[in-house]
Write a protein that holds these residues in place. Structure first.
Motif, short mmCIF file in Angstrom:
data_model
loop_
_atom_site.label_atom_id
_atom_site.label_comp_id
_atom_site.label_asym_id
_atom_site.label_seq_id
_atom_site.Cartn_x
_atom_site.Cartn_y
_atom_site.Cartn_z
N LEU A 1 9.39 7.50 -9.15
CA LEU A 1 8.11 6.94 -8.74
C LEU A 1 8.21 6.50 -7.29
O LEU A 1 9.18 5.86 -6.89
CB LEU A 1 7.76 5.72 -9.61
CG LEU A 1 6.56 4.88 -9.19
CD1 LEU A 1 5.26 5.67 -9.36
CD2 LEU A 1 6.51 3.58 -9.98
N THR A 2 7.21 6.87 -6.50
CA THR A 2 7.11 6.41 -5.12
C THR A 2 5.78 5.70 -4.95
O THR A 2 4.73 6.25 -5.30
CB THR A 2 7.19 7.58 -4.12
OG1 THR A 2 8.44 8.25 -4.30
CG2 THR A 2 7.09 7.09 -2.68
N LEU B 1 12.90 -3.35 -12.24
CA LEU B 1 13.77 -2.38 -11.59
C LEU B 1 13.64 -2.53 -10.08
O LEU B 1 12.52 -2.55 -9.55
CB LEU B 1 13.35 -0.97 -12.01
CG LEU B 1 14.09 0.20 -11.38
CD1 LEU B 1 15.52 0.26 -11.90
CD2 LEU B 1 13.35 1.50 -11.68
N HIS B 2 14.77 -2.63 -9.37
CA HIS B 2 14.76 -2.68 -7.91
C HIS B 2 14.58 -1.26 -7.36
O HIS B 2 15.09 -0.30 -7.91
CB HIS B 2 16.08 -3.24 -7.38
CG HIS B 2 16.17 -4.73 -7.51
ND1 HIS B 2 16.56 -5.35 -8.66
CD2 HIS B 2 15.91 -5.71 -6.61
CE1 HIS B 2 16.53 -6.65 -8.48
NE2 HIS B 2 16.15 -6.90 -7.24
N PRO C 1 11.96 -3.85 -2.90
CA PRO C 1 10.86 -4.29 -3.75
C PRO C 1 11.24 -4.12 -5.23
O PRO C 1 12.12 -3.32 -5.57
CB PRO C 1 9.72 -3.33 -3.39
CG PRO C 1 10.08 -2.84 -2.02
CD PRO C 1 11.57 -2.78 -1.99
N VAL C 2 10.59 -4.87 -6.09
CA VAL C 2 10.90 -4.85 -7.52
C VAL C 2 9.64 -4.43 -8.29
O VAL C 2 8.57 -5.02 -8.11
CB VAL C 2 11.37 -6.23 -8.02
CG1 VAL C 2 11.62 -6.21 -9.52
CG2 VAL C 2 12.62 -6.66 -7.27
N LEU C 3 9.80 -3.42 -9.13
CA LEU C 3 8.74 -2.97 -10.02
C LEU C 3 8.97 -3.65 -11.37
O LEU C 3 10.08 -3.60 -11.91
CB LEU C 3 8.78 -1.45 -10.20
CG LEU C 3 7.78 -0.86 -11.19
CD1 LEU C 3 6.35 -1.03 -10.67
CD2 LEU C 3 8.09 0.61 -11.43
N THR C 4 7.94 -4.29 -11.90
CA THR C 4 8.05 -4.95 -13.20
C THR C 4 6.94 -4.44 -14.11
O THR C 4 5.77 -4.40 -13.71
CB THR C 4 7.93 -6.49 -13.05
OG1 THR C 4 8.97 -6.95 -12.21
CG2 THR C 4 8.03 -7.18 -14.40
N ASP D 1 10.78 3.51 -3.46
CA ASP D 1 11.18 4.61 -4.33
C ASP D 1 11.94 4.05 -5.52
O ASP D 1 12.85 3.23 -5.34
CB ASP D 1 12.07 5.59 -3.58
CG ASP D 1 11.35 6.29 -2.45
OD1 ASP D 1 10.23 6.78 -2.68
OD2 ASP D 1 11.89 6.31 -1.33
N PHE D 2 11.58 4.52 -6.71
CA PHE D 2 12.21 4.04 -7.93
C PHE D 2 12.75 5.21 -8.73
O PHE D 2 12.03 6.16 -9.00
CB PHE D 2 11.22 3.26 -8.80
CG PHE D 2 10.67 2.04 -8.12
CD1 PHE D 2 11.36 0.83 -8.19
CD2 PHE D 2 9.49 2.08 -7.41
CE1 PHE D 2 10.87 -0.30 -7.56
CE2 PHE D 2 8.99 0.96 -6.78
CZ PHE D 2 9.68 -0.24 -6.86
N GLU D 3 14.03 5.12 -9.10
CA GLU D 3 14.65 6.07 -10.01
C GLU D 3 14.46 5.49 -11.41
O GLU D 3 14.98 4.42 -11.71
CB GLU D 3 16.14 6.24 -9.69
CG GLU D 3 16.41 6.80 -8.32
CD GLU D 3 15.90 8.21 -8.12
OE1 GLU D 3 15.83 8.99 -9.09
OE2 GLU D 3 15.55 8.55 -6.97
#
Length: 174
Positions: free
Chosen positions: A136-137, A47-48, A64-67, A152-154
């Motif tokens: 998530l931050t 998720l970007h 940034p990308v969360l994997t 920051d991720f939705e």
């Protein structure tokens, strides 16, 4: 948000592009998550971030990308990664401040991966803390003098993405 003295703006164009790409999917609603089940080594969902970090003296920006990852055969089975375009100056471990759903801040120790551009946290407890979260931050220091980064991720569609990863990994969700 200020990153290295430069203001980082939300990446609404990338959000629209990602949303448009996902319009014809069938199956569970994964939101903006991209699940990759094609590898025997690991299954991932990425998720970007909803914001951009500014790099290159303010000329370039990236999200940034969360994997989230699961390894069907291996330990640790579950892990999470944060992929960056700018390297952090830490060499082995870095402290990341984590805020889930606007709650209190928790500091976690993450490993620094290849060329300082991947931050990794192994174990299923990180995935568990996100399972029912909406936002998530993550915040970290790039280096002693180079400022902080924040992503920051939705997390819409996360529980479905975790379920799909676990099924492909032939294990139970954390």
């Amino acid at each position: 948000m200020i990153v290295g003295g430069v203001r980082a703006e939300p990446d609404s164009a990338a959000f629209l592009l990602v949303a448009a790409e996902g319009g014809d999917r069938t199956g569970p609603d994964l939101g903006n998550w991209r699940v990759n089940t094609g590898s025997d080594e690991q299954v991932t969902a990425s998720l970007h971030a909803s914001n951009k970090l500014i790099t290159g003296g303010g000329a370039l920006g990236y999200s940034p990308v969360l994997t989230l990852a699961c390894r069907p055969d291996g330990e640790p089975r579950w892990s999470e990664w944060l992929q960056l375009s700018d390297a952090v100056s830490a060499s082995r471990k870095i402290t990341i401040s984590v805020i889930v759903d606007g709650g209190g801040k928790t500091d976690e120790s993450w490993s620094v991966g290849s060329r300082g551009r991947t931050l990794v946290r192994d174990g299923d407890d990180g995935i568990k803390r996100l399972a029912s979260a909406n936002r998530l931050t993550l915040s970290w220091r790039f280096g002693l003098l180079s400022g902080r980064g924040e992503a920051d991720f939705e997390l819409a569609g996360l529980s479905e993405a975790i379920g799909q990863i676990a099924a492909s990994c032939k294990t139970d969700p954390p």
